[in-house]
Design an enzyme around this catalytic site. Sequence first.
Site, PDB file in Angstrom:
ATOM      1  N   TYR A 144      46.258  68.055  35.442  1.00 55.37           N
ATOM      2  CA  TYR A 144      46.519  69.380  35.916  1.00 55.37           C
ATOM      3  C   TYR A 144      45.663  70.356  35.135  1.00 55.37           C
ATOM      4  O   TYR A 144      45.617  71.678  35.434  1.00 55.37           O
ATOM      5  CB  TYR A 144      48.145  69.741  35.486  1.00 55.37           C
ATOM      6  CG  TYR A 144      48.901  69.147  36.601  1.00 55.37           C
ATOM      7  CD1 TYR A 144      48.599  68.214  37.604  1.00 55.37           C
ATOM      8  CD2 TYR A 144      50.269  68.695  36.243  1.00 55.37           C
ATOM      9  CE1 TYR A 144      49.335  67.603  38.482  1.00 55.37           C
ATOM     10  CE2 TYR A 144      51.092  68.065  37.094  1.00 55.37           C
ATOM     11  CZ  TYR A 144      50.564  67.341  38.015  1.00 55.37           C
ATOM     12  OH  TYR A 144      51.420  66.678  38.896  1.00 55.37           O
ATOM     13  N   LYS A 195      47.975  53.735  33.592  1.00 57.10           N
ATOM     14  CA  LYS A 195      47.469  52.662  34.375  1.00 57.10           C
ATOM     15  C   LYS A 195      46.217  52.455  33.835  1.00 57.10           C
ATOM     16  O   LYS A 195      44.975  52.478  34.145  1.00 57.10           O
ATOM     17  CB  LYS A 195      47.317  53.464  35.759  1.00 57.10           C
ATOM     18  CG  LYS A 195      48.455  53.458  36.491  1.00 57.10           C
ATOM     19  CD  LYS A 195      48.700  53.623  37.957  1.00 57.10           C
ATOM     20  CE  LYS A 195      47.593  52.650  38.812  1.00 57.10           C
ATOM     21  NZ  LYS A 195      47.988  51.397  39.293  1.00 57.10           N
ATOM     22  N   ASP A 228      53.006  52.616  38.188  1.00 59.03           N
ATOM     23  CA  ASP A 228      53.625  52.368  39.527  1.00 59.03           C
ATOM     24  C   ASP A 228      54.477  51.187  39.333  1.00 59.03           C
ATOM     25  O   ASP A 228      55.397  51.269  40.140  1.00 59.03           O
ATOM     26  CB  ASP A 228      52.264  51.826  40.373  1.00 59.03           C
ATOM     27  CG  ASP A 228      51.409  50.630  39.735  1.00 59.03           C
ATOM     28  OD1 ASP A 228      51.447  50.680  38.650  1.00 59.03           O
ATOM     29  OD2 ASP A 228      50.559  50.025  40.652  1.00 59.03           O
ATOM     30  N   ASP A 252      55.478  63.638  35.859  1.00 57.11           N
ATOM     31  CA  ASP A 252      56.017  64.508  36.673  1.00 57.11           C
ATOM     32  C   ASP A 252      56.688  63.983  37.956  1.00 57.11           C
ATOM     33  O   ASP A 252      57.943  64.342  38.040  1.00 57.11           O
ATOM     34  CB  ASP A 252      54.707  65.606  37.284  1.00 57.11           C
ATOM     35  CG  ASP A 252      54.997  66.604  38.321  1.00 57.11           C
ATOM     36  OD1 ASP A 252      56.316  67.005  38.459  1.00 57.11           O
ATOM     37  OD2 ASP A 252      54.154  67.072  38.695  1.00 57.11           O
ATOM     38  N   ASP A 256      61.164  63.209  38.013  1.00 54.43           N
ATOM     39  CA  ASP A 256      61.750  63.458  39.102  1.00 54.43           C
ATOM     40  C   ASP A 256      62.497  62.253  40.017  1.00 54.43           C
ATOM     41  O   ASP A 256      63.763  62.402  40.090  1.00 54.43           O
ATOM     42  CB  ASP A 256      60.808  64.050  40.214  1.00 54.43           C
ATOM     43  CG  ASP A 256      60.790  65.778  40.345  1.00 54.43           C
ATOM     44  OD1 ASP A 256      61.150  66.133  39.014  1.00 54.43           O
ATOM     45  OD2 ASP A 256      60.259  66.381  41.093  1.00 54.43           O
TER      46      ASP A 256
END
Length: 380
Positions: A144, A195, A228, A252, A256
């Site tokens: 970001y 990852k 993942d 992020d 959530d």
Amino acid sequence: MTGSNRNLLVLPGDGIGPEVMNEVRKVIAWMGRKRAVGFDIKEDVVGGAALDKHGAPIVGATVDAAMEADAVLFGSVGGPKWDSFPFEKKPERGLLRLRKEMDLFANLRPAKVFDALVDASTLKPEIVKGLDIMIIRELTSGVYFGEPRGITTLAGGEREAIDTQRYTEGEIRRVCAVAFDLALKRKNKVCSAEKANVMHTGVLWREVATQLHKEHYSDVELTHMYADALAMQLLRSPRQFDVIVTDNLFGDILSDEASMLTGSLGMLPSASLGAPDATGRRKALYEPIHGSAPDIAGKGLANPLAEMLSYAMMLRYSFDLDGEADLVERAVENVLTAGYRTADLLAGVADDKTAAARGLKKVGTQEMGDAIVKELDRLV
Ligand code: NAD
């Protein structure tokens, strides 16, 4: 620390922010009366309230007060009144500026399922009952913020967009240290997610986490998981985790996902922590994860428990008042067990009659706050 040198900045903000903060004030007063836990409290405006008063979503004096405070307790910002304001004047810019200037790089989001609300989760009760995990998201770096970023037009006229995932060893080390320190106060387990199979930042992340663990935290159990795979495991068997630490983008998404295992937005607190100074004090901001809920603002319907639990996190992480934090969390648990529910916690219940038949009492914001104070009285 005594009452006179615990400095707290309260920023209620907009919409339901001031309403839920009023209920926390009752608990702050109770702590002062019954547990001699006092604060020097400054209060200020932020977001839309600051735009109305000063023409800016936060002013320098408020930022200075936040930098000097031991902790900031934040409500929520935003609302339709300020939706059409230009980007730099949006209420949210006030919060973003605070996060940036305080360098709050570690975002802590607990996902805890209270027994009384186990049915509010979309997962089966046997999967989520007793769930108590903490996700730590790196908040000030990664994709970001990494440069280069932007949208450009290529020679042939086609447009191209670039975002850059970038991490330094220091940025990884400091957020992993927060995770290990927290695990020591919990079930002593950290799962680090990246990852490393396909991303260089993931390779570095794994190396730094492993090295830090070896050097300083070998008593903590460390595992690594691809982000993942972790997303799947969170739905398959979330209770295998204690503390999860991950980067800004994966955090992020995963935070959530994890928070929704618990079912309700009105129950979810968060903390954002900065680096420790020479005395070990970290800059810190505590806030519920919900927004200003303009649809219910001013109606006495807001659930104050997320703000209440944010205050409990503040007691625990900024002031080492674990006993008092436990008390607030136990009061919340007991009040829910006794059947008190704000409207958001009755979403799946057809009507008031059905709620009453199940022993549930529909209450407003103030009644919920009063019930917590009454339960605190009963507990001590
Ligand atoms: P929201 O979290 O404010 O509301 C989403 C839904 O959840 C609404 O139906 C609301 O009534 C309900 N809800 C939220 N908190 C609740 C509570 N404590 N008790 C009962 N019900 C609750 O999100 P939104 O509607 O997307 O955003 C509204 C405004 O809040 C926007 O201006 C947005 O930019 C802002 N916002 C601010 C923050 C923040 O201050 N950190 C975070 C998210 C959104």
